[in-house]
Design a protein around this motif. Structure first.
Motif, PDB file in Angstrom:
ATOM      1  N   LYS A 229      40.763  47.140  44.306  1.00  0.00           N
ATOM      2  CA  LYS A 229      39.428  46.531  44.275  1.00  0.00           C
ATOM      3  C   LYS A 229      39.310  45.475  45.382  1.00  0.00           C
ATOM      4  O   LYS A 229      38.272  45.363  46.038  1.00  0.00           O
ATOM      5  CB  LYS A 229      39.187  45.892  42.895  1.00  0.00           C
ATOM      6  CG  LYS A 229      37.812  45.355  42.711  1.00  0.00           C
ATOM      7  CD  LYS A 229      36.821  46.466  42.520  1.00  0.00           C
ATOM      8  CE  LYS A 229      35.457  45.902  42.171  1.00  0.00           C
ATOM      9  NZ  LYS A 229      34.405  46.889  42.344  1.00  0.00           N
TER      10      LYS A 229
ATOM     11  N   ARG B 119      36.785  39.767  32.163  1.00  0.00           N
ATOM     12  CA  ARG B 119      36.190  40.108  33.455  1.00  0.00           C
ATOM     13  C   ARG B 119      36.279  38.945  34.449  1.00  0.00           C
ATOM     14  O   ARG B 119      36.600  39.136  35.622  1.00  0.00           O
ATOM     15  CB  ARG B 119      34.743  40.542  33.266  1.00  0.00           C
ATOM     16  CG  ARG B 119      34.072  40.975  34.549  1.00  0.00           C
ATOM     17  CD  ARG B 119      32.675  41.530  34.251  1.00  0.00           C
ATOM     18  NE  ARG B 119      32.002  41.936  35.445  1.00  0.00           N
ATOM     19  CZ  ARG B 119      32.132  43.116  36.030  1.00  0.00           C
ATOM     20  NH1 ARG B 119      32.958  44.001  35.520  1.00  0.00           N
ATOM     21  NH2 ARG B 119      31.470  43.403  37.115  1.00  0.00           N
TER      22      ARG B 119
ATOM     23  N   LYS C 263      39.737  38.752  35.918  1.00  0.00           N
ATOM     24  CA  LYS C 263      39.955  39.831  36.886  1.00  0.00           C
ATOM     25  C   LYS C 263      39.271  39.511  38.215  1.00  0.00           C
ATOM     26  O   LYS C 263      39.847  39.713  39.280  1.00  0.00           O
ATOM     27  CB  LYS C 263      39.432  41.158  36.336  1.00  0.00           C
ATOM     28  CG  LYS C 263      40.270  41.723  35.211  1.00  0.00           C
ATOM     29  CD  LYS C 263      39.679  43.017  34.698  1.00  0.00           C
ATOM     30  CE  LYS C 263      40.468  43.550  33.525  1.00  0.00           C
ATOM     31  NZ  LYS C 263      39.865  44.781  32.974  1.00  0.00           N
ATOM     32  N   GLU C 264      38.051  38.986  38.132  1.00  0.00           N
ATOM     33  CA  GLU C 264      37.327  38.628  39.352  1.00  0.00           C
ATOM     34  C   GLU C 264      38.039  37.510  40.106  1.00  0.00           C
ATOM     35  O   GLU C 264      38.083  37.506  41.341  1.00  0.00           O
ATOM     36  CB  GLU C 264      35.885  38.231  39.014  1.00  0.00           C
ATOM     37  CG  GLU C 264      35.029  39.416  38.608  1.00  0.00           C
ATOM     38  CD  GLU C 264      33.650  39.016  38.111  1.00  0.00           C
ATOM     39  OE1 GLU C 264      33.355  37.794  37.992  1.00  0.00           O
ATOM     40  OE2 GLU C 264      32.851  39.935  37.837  1.00  0.00           O
TER      41      GLU C 264
END
Length: 187
Positions: free
Chosen positions: A61, A5, A8-9
């Protein structure tokens, strides 16, 4: 293997940073391209443009909720590499077009779409956008136009006395004719 995560951020933040100062973002299919071909294209790009290969979900996103980048959902499918275009628009397209020409028979490096000014661009709009002058070219055109103004004023100012002298001469010549006619009538 899925990315953690945090990774990805970090990618989404990098994409947002790239989007912040971009004029347009172009998605093209990089499937079938070799690493050396992609690296050559990256090296040929102007300094203010760059290419990022990432998952479409991460790009979606990054643009989520940003009115400036509406339209990504129309072309965020398949194997996309994203070209972030800033000031040198024609220079950004040139390496991609060269690669497309080189790989014409294979049909590789096709453009999937482009977003700019809050909308997805059609194929015709992308071709028109590609032909826009770069910031440096615009500055040169404006400088040339500004430089031409004093020149035109100087030419115009120089012409005023010349035209005035010609007009005065014609009036004086015209004044001589009636005087000569009157003298001829009185004799």
């Amino acid at each position: 293997m899925a990315l953690p995560r945090a990774a990805k951020e970090a990618i989404v933040q990098k994409l947002k940073d790239n989007l912040e100062d971009s004029t347009a973002v172009l998605g093209f299919n990089f499937s079938g391209l070799s690493v050396p071909q992609m690296e050559n294209m990256r090296r040929a790009m102007p300094e203010d443009a760059n290419i990022v290969v990432c998952k479409n979900k991460l790009m979606l996103k990054a643009v989520e909720g940003d009115e400036k980048w509406v339209g990504f959902d129309t072309f965020c499918e398949g194997s996309n590499a994203f070209m972030f275009i800033r000031e040198d628009i024609p220079g950004s397209f040139k390496p991609l077009r060269s690669l497309q020409e080189e790989l014409k028979e294979e049909g590789l490096a096709t453009i999937n779409g482009c977003a700019s000014d809050g909308k997805a661009l059609s194929e015709a709009e992308i071709k028109a956008f590609e032909k826009l002058p770069s910031k440096q070219q615009l500055i040169a055109m404006i400088a040339g136009a500004i430089k031409a103004v004093p020149t035109k004023v100087a030419v115009g100012v120089r012409q005023v006395p010349t035209k005035l002298a010609v007009g005065v001469k014609k009036i004086s010549d015209a004044d001589d004719e009636p005087a000569a006619q009157a003298a001829a009538q009185t004799s």
